[in-house]
Design an enzyme around this catalytic site. Structure first.
Site, PDB file in Angstrom:
ATOM      1  N   ASP A 158       0.748  -1.213   0.099  1.00  0.00           N
ATOM      2  CA  ASP A 158      -0.050   0.085   0.073  1.00  0.00           C
ATOM      3  C   ASP A 158       0.700   1.301  -0.097  1.00  0.00           C
ATOM      4  O   ASP A 158       0.653   2.132  -0.884  1.00  0.00           O
ATOM      5  CB  ASP A 158      -0.907  -0.045   1.272  1.00  0.00           C
ATOM      6  CG  ASP A 158      -1.977  -1.103   1.159  1.00  0.00           C
ATOM      7  OD1 ASP A 158      -1.840  -2.137   0.308  1.00  0.00           O
ATOM      8  OD2 ASP A 158      -2.819  -1.030   2.075  1.00  0.00           O
ATOM      9  N   GLU A 382       1.945 -10.029  11.129  1.00  0.00           N
ATOM     10  CA  GLU A 382       1.966  -9.712   9.543  1.00  0.00           C
ATOM     11  C   GLU A 382       3.030  -9.324   8.891  1.00  0.00           C
ATOM     12  O   GLU A 382       3.305  -9.565   7.809  1.00  0.00           O
ATOM     13  CB  GLU A 382       0.974  -8.222   9.494  1.00  0.00           C
ATOM     14  CG  GLU A 382       0.499  -7.782   8.247  1.00  0.00           C
ATOM     15  CD  GLU A 382      -0.388  -6.449   8.540  1.00  0.00           C
ATOM     16  OE1 GLU A 382      -0.818  -5.908   7.162  1.00  0.00           O
ATOM     17  OE2 GLU A 382      -0.597  -5.941   9.587  1.00  0.00           O
TER      18      GLU A 382
END
Length: 421
Positions: A158, A382
């Site tokens: 992102d 993550e």
């Protein structure tokens, strides 16, 4: 059996919502496109039918155009922004209006090869849907040669520095008032900035106002960049889908043509000055001049070269664990800031598949061992700081658990544990 294997399966089961899997509770409370593809790979190690269910549920929300959206909002959750009331795509169930990395075909092939007989009919039913998605990519997003994105979220990486030059041209002043939810789940210092989010929402607003007409978004939208990472993942997925198509008895000439066109377009994203593949602003032709992990996905598509090899080893040897998401020697490097430096087990797994397939088993094993060490030390986060292994982002993360079961936990030590079980 390794307790980490048990933990990984428990995480995937715990995030299972019946046909689809959350990336993690709280931070990501819906079905995400490429997360689901990795979840299927993980499920296939212990529940093959459920792996195919995951892919089927993902493709069930495919648009009539062939696009597969990046988020599917199966059940309302006020803890996430931007939700379906912001996107307003008119789909049922509601979805976002953009896509995500097309790794589903690559994951489907890996799942199928784990049990070809059991997966034959499931793959046969999935094939035309995957083909339609690839056709959408090539007809709508490869019009400049390489694969293009119209929003940084489509890249899956992102806020990586690759997009800074494109983001600079987006006026975030018109984003309007909104309340972020992500910073309530994890340390705000690890997340994109307020200025980034203003620009992200401006892009969403443009797409919504255009009725999600992709041709208009590509032609006139505030952001359009060639993405090396998507280009390489799509190229590999084209070739994987062609392998499956042949096995199913289909004519794969179209897929072969797409793959050749993408490979022929790779010189357009080779930045000679950088000595690597690079993101490129398609409005201006300007390179990002940033060496990021997307460049190294070239190995997944068998598109490496000696110059890139030297860059890979320089970047890799600059840290202790895995491939960092940005060049550690660059001023923008931040080892704990989302895609601006951390190492991501899921991306390490993709890179290792490419390294293995090209016969570079020593590098693939080094990457596996370093990723294994991160997970053994801190669990299924993550992403991680590549220097000191600090766990970052969401905990109990589905795709980290999945790549443990399929790859990171598959070393000699794990084999010995399994043999003794």
């Amino acid at each position: 059996m390794s307790s980490l294997d048990d933990q990984a399966r428990a995480i995937i089961r715990g995030n299972d919502r019946g046909g689809y899997t959350l990336p993690t509770r709280g931070l990501y409370p819906y079905q995400w496109n490429w997360d689901s593809a990795f979840a299927a790979w993980g499920f296939a190690t212990f529940d093959n039918p459920r792996a195919w269910d995951e892919l089927d549920t993902l493709m069930a929300s495919q648009w009539d155009t062939g696009m597969v959206p990046h988020i599917i909002f199966h059940t309302p959750d006020p803890g996430y922004f931007p939700g379906p009331e912001i996107w307003r795509t008119g789909q049922t169930p509601p979805t976002s209006g953009i896509t995500q990395p097309p790794v589903a075909a690559t994951m489907a092939r890996l799942v199928w090869e784990m049990d070809p007989e059991a997966g034959h009919d499931r793959m046969a039913a999935l094939y035309p849907k995957l083909l339609a998605w690839h056709r959408w990519w090539h007809e709508v997003r490869c019009t400049h040669g390489p694969a293009a994105i119209t929003h940084p979220w489509e890249s899956g990486r992102d806020n990586c520095p690759d997009w800074d030059i494109g983001m600079a041209g987006v006026n975030g002043a018109d984003a309007g008032p909104y309340e972020r939810r992500d910073t309530g789940h994890v340390d705000p210092e690890m997340r994109p900035t307020k200025e980034d989010y203003d620009r992200y929402i401006t892009m969403v607003n443009f797409g919504r106002n255009a009725g999600w007409d992709q041709a208009q978004v590509v032609a006139d939208g505030p952001f359009l960049m060639a993405d090396p990472g998507i280009t390489f993942m799509l190229l590999r997925a084209d070739e994987d889908l062609a392998v499956m198509g042949r096995a199913l008895g289909h004519d794969v000439t179209e897929l072969e043509g797409w793959a050749k066109a993408l490979r022929d377009a790779l010189p357009l994203i080779w930045n000679e000055e950088l000595g690597a593949y690079d993101a490129r602003d398609l409005r201006t032709g300007q390179f990002a001049n940033v060496l990021g992990s997307g460049a190294f996905l070239a190995y997944l598509a068998d598109a490496g070269n000696p110059t890139l090899d030297a860059q890979l080893m320089r970047v890799w040897d600059s840290v202790s664990y895995g491939i960092p998401s940005a060049d550690p020697e660059a001023a923008i490097f931040n080892p704990r800031k989302y895609w601006r430096g951390p190492t991501w087990p899921v991306l390490n797994a993709l890179l290792a598949v490419g390294l293995r397939d090209s016969g570079r088993t020593d590098l693939a094993e080094r990457l596996r061992a370093e990723t294994e060490s991160l997970i053994r030390q801190h669990g299924f986060y993550e992403y991680f700081d590549p220097n000191d292994a600090t766990p970052c982002g969401g905990a109990d993360f589905t795709w980290t658990a999945a790549i443990w079961l399929t790859w990171a936990g598959q070393g000699a030590e794990a084999d010995a544990v399994r043999g003794a079980a």
